[in-house]
Motif scaffolding. Structure first.
Motif, PDB file in Angstrom:
ATOM      1  N   TRP A 190       0.840  -1.193   0.000  1.00 13.66           N
ATOM      2  CA  TRP A 190       0.000   0.000   0.000  1.00 13.66           C
ATOM      3  C   TRP A 190       0.875   1.244   0.000  1.00 13.66           C
ATOM      4  O   TRP A 190       1.879   1.297   0.707  1.00 13.66           O
ATOM      5  CB  TRP A 190      -0.891  -0.002   1.233  1.00 13.66           C
ATOM      6  CG  TRP A 190      -1.903  -1.115   1.254  1.00 13.66           C
ATOM      7  CD1 TRP A 190      -1.692  -2.416   1.612  1.00 13.66           C
ATOM      8  CD2 TRP A 190      -3.285  -1.019   0.900  1.00 13.66           C
ATOM      9  NE1 TRP A 190      -2.851  -3.131   1.502  1.00 13.66           N
ATOM     10  CE2 TRP A 190      -3.854  -2.300   1.072  1.00 13.66           C
ATOM     11  CE3 TRP A 190      -4.103   0.024   0.460  1.00 13.66           C
ATOM     12  CZ2 TRP A 190      -5.199  -2.556   0.827  1.00 13.66           C
ATOM     13  CZ3 TRP A 190      -5.443  -0.243   0.219  1.00 13.66           C
ATOM     14  CH2 TRP A 190      -5.981  -1.520   0.396  1.00 13.66           C
ATOM     15  N   ARG A 191       0.500   2.233  -0.783  1.00 18.65           N
ATOM     16  CA  ARG A 191       1.194   3.519  -0.783  1.00 18.65           C
ATOM     17  C   ARG A 191       0.164   4.638  -0.678  1.00 18.65           C
ATOM     18  O   ARG A 191      -0.947   4.510  -1.180  1.00 18.65           O
ATOM     19  CB  ARG A 191       1.988   3.721  -2.083  1.00 18.65           C
ATOM     20  CG  ARG A 191       3.151   2.766  -2.262  1.00 18.65           C
ATOM     21  CD  ARG A 191       4.270   3.036  -1.260  1.00 18.65           C
ATOM     22  NE  ARG A 191       5.433   2.201  -1.512  1.00 18.65           N
ATOM     23  CZ  ARG A 191       5.625   0.983  -1.004  1.00 18.65           C
ATOM     24  NH1 ARG A 191       4.721   0.437  -0.217  1.00 18.65           N
ATOM     25  NH2 ARG A 191       6.743   0.308  -1.283  1.00 18.65           N
ATOM     26  N   HIS A 192       0.580   5.727  -0.051  1.00 19.85           N
ATOM     27  CA  HIS A 192      -0.330   6.866   0.063  1.00 19.85           C
ATOM     28  C   HIS A 192      -0.322   7.696  -1.212  1.00 19.85           C
ATOM     29  O   HIS A 192       0.751   7.986  -1.749  1.00 19.85           O
ATOM     30  CB  HIS A 192       0.082   7.761   1.240  1.00 19.85           C
ATOM     31  CG  HIS A 192      -0.181   7.112   2.558  1.00 19.85           C
ATOM     32  ND1 HIS A 192       0.741   7.035   3.563  1.00 19.85           N
ATOM     33  CD2 HIS A 192      -1.298   6.501   3.027  1.00 19.85           C
ATOM     34  CE1 HIS A 192       0.215   6.394   4.589  1.00 19.85           C
ATOM     35  NE2 HIS A 192      -1.014   6.068   4.293  1.00 19.85           N
ATOM     36  N   LEU A 193      -1.498   8.068  -1.667  1.00 17.59           N
ATOM     37  CA  LEU A 193      -1.640   8.996  -2.790  1.00 17.59           C
ATOM     38  C   LEU A 193      -2.756   9.975  -2.455  1.00 17.59           C
ATOM     39  O   LEU A 193      -3.711   9.621  -1.753  1.00 17.59           O
ATOM     40  CB  LEU A 193      -2.000   8.250  -4.087  1.00 17.59           C
ATOM     41  CG  LEU A 193      -0.956   7.285  -4.651  1.00 17.59           C
ATOM     42  CD1 LEU A 193      -1.498   6.592  -5.902  1.00 17.59           C
ATOM     43  CD2 LEU A 193       0.363   7.988  -4.967  1.00 17.59           C
ATOM     44  N   PHE A 207      -5.563  10.669  -9.686  1.00 15.99           N
ATOM     45  CA  PHE A 207      -4.309  10.763  -8.932  1.00 15.99           C
ATOM     46  C   PHE A 207      -3.191  11.234  -9.856  1.00 15.99           C
ATOM     47  O   PHE A 207      -3.203  10.937 -11.059  1.00 15.99           O
ATOM     48  CB  PHE A 207      -3.915   9.401  -8.355  1.00 15.99           C
ATOM     49  CG  PHE A 207      -4.880   8.875  -7.340  1.00 15.99           C
ATOM     50  CD1 PHE A 207      -4.878   9.363  -6.044  1.00 15.99           C
ATOM     51  CD2 PHE A 207      -5.817   7.890  -7.681  1.00 15.99           C
ATOM     52  CE1 PHE A 207      -5.779   8.882  -5.092  1.00 15.99           C
ATOM     53  CE2 PHE A 207      -6.717   7.413  -6.743  1.00 15.99           C
ATOM     54  CZ  PHE A 207      -6.700   7.918  -5.447  1.00 15.99           C
ATOM     55  N   HIS A 208      -2.223  11.930  -9.267  1.00 11.38           N
ATOM     56  CA  HIS A 208      -1.000  12.315  -9.984  1.00 11.38           C
ATOM     57  C   HIS A 208       0.147  11.559  -9.318  1.00 11.38           C
ATOM     58  O   HIS A 208       0.344  11.691  -8.106  1.00 11.38           O
ATOM     59  CB  HIS A 208      -0.748  13.819  -9.862  1.00 11.38           C
ATOM     60  CG  HIS A 208      -1.830  14.658 -10.466  1.00 11.38           C
ATOM     61  ND1 HIS A 208      -1.816  16.030 -10.433  1.00 11.38           N
ATOM     62  CD2 HIS A 208      -2.967  14.301 -11.135  1.00 11.38           C
ATOM     63  CE1 HIS A 208      -2.899  16.497 -11.056  1.00 11.38           C
ATOM     64  NE2 HIS A 208      -3.616  15.468 -11.478  1.00 11.38           N
ATOM     65  N   VAL A 209       0.870  10.790 -10.082  1.00 13.58           N
ATOM     66  CA  VAL A 209       1.907   9.940  -9.491  1.00 13.58           C
ATOM     67  C   VAL A 209       3.248  10.208 -10.162  1.00 13.58           C
ATOM     68  O   VAL A 209       3.353  10.184 -11.390  1.00 13.58           O
ATOM     69  CB  VAL A 209       1.553   8.439  -9.655  1.00 13.58           C
ATOM     70  CG1 VAL A 209       2.578   7.568  -8.950  1.00 13.58           C
ATOM     71  CG2 VAL A 209       0.160   8.157  -9.121  1.00 13.58           C
ATOM     72  N   ARG A 210       4.262  10.445  -9.338  1.00  9.91           N
ATOM     73  CA  ARG A 210       5.621  10.632  -9.872  1.00  9.91           C
ATOM     74  C   ARG A 210       6.438   9.396  -9.526  1.00  9.91           C
ATOM     75  O   ARG A 210       6.419   8.929  -8.383  1.00  9.91           O
ATOM     76  CB  ARG A 210       6.270  11.862  -9.235  1.00  9.91           C
ATOM     77  CG  ARG A 210       7.654  12.170  -9.811  1.00  9.91           C
ATOM     78  CD  ARG A 210       8.162  13.493  -9.302  1.00  9.91           C
ATOM     79  NE  ARG A 210       8.453  13.445  -7.879  1.00  9.91           N
ATOM     80  CZ  ARG A 210       9.632  13.098  -7.368  1.00  9.91           C
ATOM     81  NH1 ARG A 210      10.631  12.757  -8.159  1.00  9.91           N
ATOM     82  NH2 ARG A 210       9.820  13.087  -6.064  1.00  9.91           N
ATOM     83  N   SER A 211       7.126   8.841 -10.512  1.00 12.93           N
ATOM     84  CA  SER A 211       7.941   7.662 -10.198  1.00 12.93           C
ATOM     85  C   SER A 211       9.234   8.148  -9.552  1.00 12.93           C
ATOM     86  O   SER A 211       9.938   8.982 -10.117  1.00 12.93           O
ATOM     87  CB  SER A 211       8.224   6.829 -11.441  1.00 12.93           C
ATOM     88  OG  SER A 211       9.114   7.468 -12.282  1.00 12.93           O
ATOM     89  N   VAL A 217       6.534   0.886  -6.192  1.00 12.79           N
ATOM     90  CA  VAL A 217       5.140   1.029  -6.614  1.00 12.79           C
ATOM     91  C   VAL A 217       4.975   2.191  -7.598  1.00 12.79           C
ATOM     92  O   VAL A 217       4.292   2.061  -8.617  1.00 12.79           O
ATOM     93  CB  VAL A 217       4.226   1.201  -5.381  1.00 12.79           C
ATOM     94  CG1 VAL A 217       2.787   1.437  -5.807  1.00 12.79           C
ATOM     95  CG2 VAL A 217       4.331  -0.026  -4.483  1.00 12.79           C
ATOM     96  N   SER A 218       5.637   3.316  -7.315  1.00 14.68           N
ATOM     97  CA  SER A 218       5.426   4.478  -8.187  1.00 14.68           C
ATOM     98  C   SER A 218       5.927   4.199  -9.600  1.00 14.68           C
ATOM     99  O   SER A 218       5.284   4.583 -10.582  1.00 14.68           O
ATOM    100  CB  SER A 218       6.100   5.719  -7.594  1.00 14.68           C
ATOM    101  OG  SER A 218       7.487   5.518  -7.469  1.00 14.68           O
ATOM    102  N   THR A 219       7.053   3.486  -9.736  1.00 18.02           N
ATOM    103  CA  THR A 219       7.549   3.210 -11.093  1.00 18.02           C
ATOM    104  C   THR A 219       6.602   2.236 -11.807  1.00 18.02           C
ATOM    105  O   THR A 219       6.359   2.373 -13.009  1.00 18.02           O
ATOM    106  CB  THR A 219       8.971   2.602 -11.085  1.00 18.02           C
ATOM    107  OG1 THR A 219       9.033   1.667 -10.042  1.00 18.02           O
ATOM    108  CG2 THR A 219      10.034   3.622 -10.882  1.00 18.02           C
TER     109      THR A 219
END
Ligand SMILES: Cc1cc2nc3c(=O)[nH]c(=O)nc-3n(C[C@H](O)[C@H](O)[C@H](O)COP(=O)(O)OP(=O)(O)OC[C@H]3O[C@@H](n4cnc5c(N)ncnc54)[C@H](O)[C@@H]3O)c2cc1C
Length: 388
Positions: A190-193, A207-211, A217-219
């Motif tokens: 689990w990761r927070h977004l 959601f906006h996600v930066r690797s 997880v982000s990648t």
């Protein structure tokens, strides 16, 4: 004595002090728990380091509150933890084995120091900790999580994605809050977004996600998300907010730290009158300012919003040639070059503002320190919890 015995409680607390090997004690607790109740192991990710550190920090803080004879905040925190653990599939039976494993681990660790007083204080503390979590989980009526389907994945820069989902049922949250997310590429991690838009009654969410470099997880989200993927979202957390009666607002967003601040700005758009909001949006290169056009569109019709783009370098790198053009039409403040903490504080200390910071932990810590050094009151500064 039990929970009134501050000296005994201090001894128990020292056993889980993160600076004095507490994390190893917590590690032994998990090993014991998994050995006595193998059904628990599959609920947690294979690599337990982050979980172990968080639980160690939480135990240390809760026991510190008990030592100081304060119960209100730790009970509220533990209740939230219990409600939140429902997303992992923790059952009432698991709480019974957790209780026994934690007590046995502390007993073993305290060794010769384990006398009648320590035994009583430890037992009562563990009873309270586990009892509050278990009771809150049992009483909670809302679903432990909400599933949703990815409907769109936009790769807006080399390392940032905008992911839109349709949830099976709407998720209630306040703009500015964050949720824990589990993606199919990494089950149980689990990761927070932070949702980048206010809660939507039809179940749409973005959601906006930066690797991050080396990030698991982000990648995977940025490189592998495809429409049709099923994501699982927990209940919301966090308290970043704008108070309408507390003066004007400074927002500082680094990269995808924009998401919750954008949700707050969008929420303000629903009202005719708002405090003035000055938003600094920063990235490494100009091309990293992926959502300037949305900010431009909002600012164009809402005069209370000013936006200053900030980039560390003044020109784009050659590999950005293929990127979508993120430059908005004229209308925002002129883009500034420099690091966010320097640029923001070059305008003053913003001490009369409600200050909201969001972005990578280093940027948030540096901007907060720079603002405080300039004279901004720390109690006026809000940000999400930083990793320790
Ligand atoms: C309250 C909260 C809200 C968040 N909201 C968002 C969001 O809306 N969008 C978003 O993209 N991310 C957000 N994050 C960060 C996100 O939860 C993950 O930490 C991040 O995506 C890295 O996860 P990972 O599995 O890829 O990296 P991991 O495998 O967990 O970590 C790999 C390495 O990256 C480092 N790292 C972890 N997070 C960051 C970071 N943010 N910046 C720089 N280095 C980091 C770690 O220290 C580690 O060295 C939020 C974090 C918190 C605490």
């Amino acid at each position: 004595m039990g929970l009134d015995d501050r000296e005994a409680l201090s001894t128990v607390r020292a056993a889980v002090d993160p600076k004095r090997g507490g994390s190893d004690v917590v590690g032994r607790f998990y090993a014991r728990w998994f050995a006595t109740d193998p059904s628990v192991r599959d609920l947690f990710p294979p690599d337990l380091a982050a979980q172990r550190n968080s639980f160690c920090q939480a135990l240390f803080w809760v026991l510190g509150e008990f030592v100081d004879q304060r119960a209100e905040e730790p009970v509220a925190f533990l209740a939230q933890l219990g409600r939140d653990h429902r997303k992992y599939g923790v059952t009432q039976q698991h709480y019974a084995t957790l209780h026994d494993a934690l007590l046995a681990t502390l007993h073993e660790h305290l060794g010769d120091r384990w006398d009648a007083r320590i035994a009583e204080a430890t037992t009562h503390a563990v009873d309270l900790i586990v009892g509050v979590m278990r009771g809150a989980a049992d009483r909670e009526q809302t679903p432990p999580y909400v599933d949703g389907t990815v409907v769109e994945h936009l790769r807006v820069t080399r390392d940032v994605s905008v992911v839109r989902l349709q949830l099976d049922q709407p998720l209630a949250y306040h703009a500015g809050q964050y949720v824990a997310v589990q993606v199919p590429q990494w089950p149980r991690r689990w990761r927070h977004l932070s949702p980048s838009m206010p809660a939507d009654t039809s179940g749409a969410i973005e959601f906006h996600v930066r690797s991050v470099s080396g990030g698991m997880v982000s990648t995977a989200i940025v490189n592998q998300t495809t429409p049709g993927d099923r994501w699982r979202l927990s209940n919301p957390h966090g308290g970043m907010h704008v108070s309408r009666s507390d003066g004007d607002v400074l927002m500082v967003a680094g990269s995808t730290g924009l998401a919750p601040l954008r949700a707050l700005v969008m929420n303000l758009c629903r009202e005719a009158e708002n405090p003035r909001v000055h938003l600094f949006f920063g990235g490494r290169y100009p091309c990293d300012l992926y959502d300037l056009r949305t900010l431009w569109e909002i600012a164009a019709t809402n005069p209370w919003l000013s936006v200053t783009p900030v980039s560390e370098y003044s020109t784009d790198p050659p590999w950005a040639a293929d990127y979508p053009d993120v430059r908005p039409p004229r209308g925002l403040h002129v883009r500034q070059t420099g690091l966010l903490p320097d640029v923001v504080t070059s305008y003053g200390n913003w001490g009369d503002r409600q200050i909201l910071l969001c972005g990578g932990p280093k940027m948030v810590a540096a901007t907060k320190a720079a603002l405080i050094t300039k004279g901004a009151p720390p109690e006026r500064i809000q940000h999400d919890p930083l990793p320790y």
